[in-house]
Motif scaffolding. Structure first.
Motif, PDB file in Angstrom:
ATOM      1  N   ARG A 145     -15.438  -9.554  -9.047  1.00 51.18           N
ATOM      2  CA  ARG A 145     -16.571  -9.198  -9.687  1.00 51.18           C
ATOM      3  C   ARG A 145     -16.931 -10.334 -10.714  1.00 51.18           C
ATOM      4  O   ARG A 145     -16.104 -11.183 -11.113  1.00 51.18           O
ATOM      5  CB  ARG A 145     -16.584  -8.096 -10.330  1.00 51.18           C
ATOM      6  CG  ARG A 145     -16.476  -6.766  -9.556  1.00 51.18           C
ATOM      7  CD  ARG A 145     -16.347  -5.545 -10.195  1.00 51.18           C
ATOM      8  NE  ARG A 145     -16.749  -4.527  -9.497  1.00 51.18           N
ATOM      9  CZ  ARG A 145     -16.856  -3.110  -9.731  1.00 51.18           C
ATOM     10  NH1 ARG A 145     -17.010  -3.023 -11.080  1.00 51.18           N
ATOM     11  NH2 ARG A 145     -17.280  -2.236  -8.891  1.00 51.18           N
ATOM     12  N   GLU A 189      -5.831  -3.554  -3.272  1.00 49.77           N
ATOM     13  CA  GLU A 189      -7.458  -3.450  -3.180  1.00 49.77           C
ATOM     14  C   GLU A 189      -8.293  -3.395  -4.302  1.00 49.77           C
ATOM     15  O   GLU A 189      -9.371  -4.002  -4.425  1.00 49.77           O
ATOM     16  CB  GLU A 189      -7.813  -2.020  -2.255  1.00 49.77           C
ATOM     17  CG  GLU A 189      -9.117  -1.769  -1.997  1.00 49.77           C
ATOM     18  CD  GLU A 189      -9.470  -0.428  -1.352  1.00 49.77           C
ATOM     19  OE1 GLU A 189     -10.649  -0.404  -1.057  1.00 49.77           O
ATOM     20  OE2 GLU A 189      -8.709   0.115  -0.758  1.00 49.77           O
ATOM     21  N   THR A 190      -7.696  -2.673  -5.508  1.00 48.91           N
ATOM     22  CA  THR A 190      -8.368  -2.587  -6.652  1.00 48.91           C
ATOM     23  C   THR A 190      -8.202  -3.738  -7.353  1.00 48.91           C
ATOM     24  O   THR A 190      -9.307  -4.508  -7.907  1.00 48.91           O
ATOM     25  CB  THR A 190      -7.639  -1.525  -7.527  1.00 48.91           C
ATOM     26  OG1 THR A 190      -7.636  -0.175  -6.780  1.00 48.91           O
ATOM     27  CG2 THR A 190      -8.374  -1.355  -8.879  1.00 48.91           C
ATOM     28  N   VAL A 191      -7.079  -4.604  -7.642  1.00 51.72           N
ATOM     29  CA  VAL A 191      -7.003  -5.786  -8.096  1.00 51.72           C
ATOM     30  C   VAL A 191      -7.985  -6.928  -7.453  1.00 51.72           C
ATOM     31  O   VAL A 191      -8.751  -7.532  -8.296  1.00 51.72           O
ATOM     32  CB  VAL A 191      -5.493  -6.084  -8.189  1.00 51.72           C
ATOM     33  CG1 VAL A 191      -5.680  -7.720  -8.681  1.00 51.72           C
ATOM     34  CG2 VAL A 191      -4.815  -5.247  -9.070  1.00 51.72           C
ATOM     35  N   GLY A 209      -3.537   1.621  -3.306  1.00 53.73           N
ATOM     36  CA  GLY A 209      -4.796   1.191  -3.710  1.00 53.73           C
ATOM     37  C   GLY A 209      -4.553  -0.151  -4.796  1.00 53.73           C
ATOM     38  O   GLY A 209      -5.683  -0.489  -5.298  1.00 53.73           O
ATOM     39  N   LEU A 210      -3.356  -0.433  -5.131  1.00 58.15           N
ATOM     40  CA  LEU A 210      -3.184  -1.466  -6.078  1.00 58.15           C
ATOM     41  C   LEU A 210      -3.978  -2.821  -5.713  1.00 58.15           C
ATOM     42  O   LEU A 210      -4.724  -3.243  -6.497  1.00 58.15           O
ATOM     43  CB  LEU A 210      -1.849  -1.526  -6.422  1.00 58.15           C
ATOM     44  CG  LEU A 210      -1.506  -2.790  -7.543  1.00 58.15           C
ATOM     45  CD1 LEU A 210      -2.175  -2.449  -8.811  1.00 58.15           C
ATOM     46  CD2 LEU A 210      -0.003  -3.112  -7.545  1.00 58.15           C
ATOM     47  N   GLU A 242       0.756  -1.181  -0.179  1.00 56.09           N
ATOM     48  CA  GLU A 242       0.099  -0.131   0.009  1.00 56.09           C
ATOM     49  C   GLU A 242       0.863   1.235  -0.105  1.00 56.09           C
ATOM     50  O   GLU A 242       0.511   2.183  -0.640  1.00 56.09           O
ATOM     51  CB  GLU A 242      -0.978  -0.040   1.063  1.00 56.09           C
ATOM     52  CG  GLU A 242      -1.833   1.101   1.336  1.00 56.09           C
ATOM     53  CD  GLU A 242      -2.907   1.250   0.072  1.00 56.09           C
ATOM     54  OE1 GLU A 242      -3.535   2.580   0.064  1.00 56.09           O
ATOM     55  OE2 GLU A 242      -3.046   0.301  -0.655  1.00 56.09           O
ATOM     56  N   HIS A 287     -10.690  -6.350  -5.789  1.00 56.80           N
ATOM     57  CA  HIS A 287     -11.986  -5.974  -5.777  1.00 56.80           C
ATOM     58  C   HIS A 287     -12.550  -6.281  -7.045  1.00 56.80           C
ATOM     59  O   HIS A 287     -13.757  -6.775  -7.484  1.00 56.80           O
ATOM     60  CB  HIS A 287     -12.175  -4.293  -5.757  1.00 56.80           C
ATOM     61  CG  HIS A 287     -13.591  -3.810  -6.066  1.00 56.80           C
ATOM     62  ND1 HIS A 287     -14.604  -4.129  -5.075  1.00 56.80           N
ATOM     63  CD2 HIS A 287     -14.322  -3.128  -6.829  1.00 56.80           C
ATOM     64  CE1 HIS A 287     -15.704  -3.513  -5.823  1.00 56.80           C
ATOM     65  NE2 HIS A 287     -15.444  -2.876  -6.590  1.00 56.80           N
ATOM     66  N   CYS A 288     -11.684  -6.013  -8.349  1.00 60.59           N
ATOM     67  CA  CYS A 288     -12.128  -6.587  -9.621  1.00 60.59           C
ATOM     68  C   CYS A 288     -12.138  -7.852  -9.837  1.00 60.59           C
ATOM     69  O   CYS A 288     -12.917  -8.422 -10.548  1.00 60.59           O
ATOM     70  CB  CYS A 288     -11.028  -5.957 -10.713  1.00 60.59           C
ATOM     71  SG  CYS A 288     -11.090  -4.051 -10.757  1.00 60.59           S
TER      72      CYS A 288
END
Length: 108
Positions: free
Chosen positions: A108, A100-102, A97-98, A92, A104-105
């Motif tokens: 989906r 968390e973003t990966v 944010g890397l 972090e 999270h995606c």
């Protein structure tokens, strides 16, 4: 220090020397992404034997080495057992944010 940015004893890279493309390459492989997702769950640290994937131990070892070399995980030995944990806070700081973003995606 051994090779560029790698501490000699543990083989964990110094994150300021890790490039974004190295991290993204490690995360681009589905099995490694699953391992990172497992380690991001509550209680994250796991013994190697508790990483339950339908792959050979040698393949797991290979994936964990790539994740370690990319700076994503840290290994810790306790007696004869080896534990793996995600370097979330350090990542972090280096790439905000890397993870968390990966992750999270991925969900989906």
């Amino acid at each position: 220090m051994g090779a560029k940015g790698v501490s000699k004893g543990a083989g964990h890279p110094v994150l300021c020397d890790v490039e974004l493309v190295t991290v993204l390459s490690a995360l681009a492989e589905p099995t490694r992404l699953r391992i990172v997702a497992m380690l991001s769950e509550p209680g994250g640290e796991r013994a190697w034997k508790d990483i339950d994937l339908p792959i050979a131990q040698s393949t797991l070892s290979h994936h964990l080495k790539i994740l370690r070399n990319a700076g994503l995980v840290r290994n810790r030995t306790e007696g004869t057992r080896c534990f793996v944990s995600l370097r979330e806070e350090e990542m972090e700081g280096r790439f905000p944010g890397l993870l968390e973003t990966v992750l999270h995606c991925r969900d989906r």
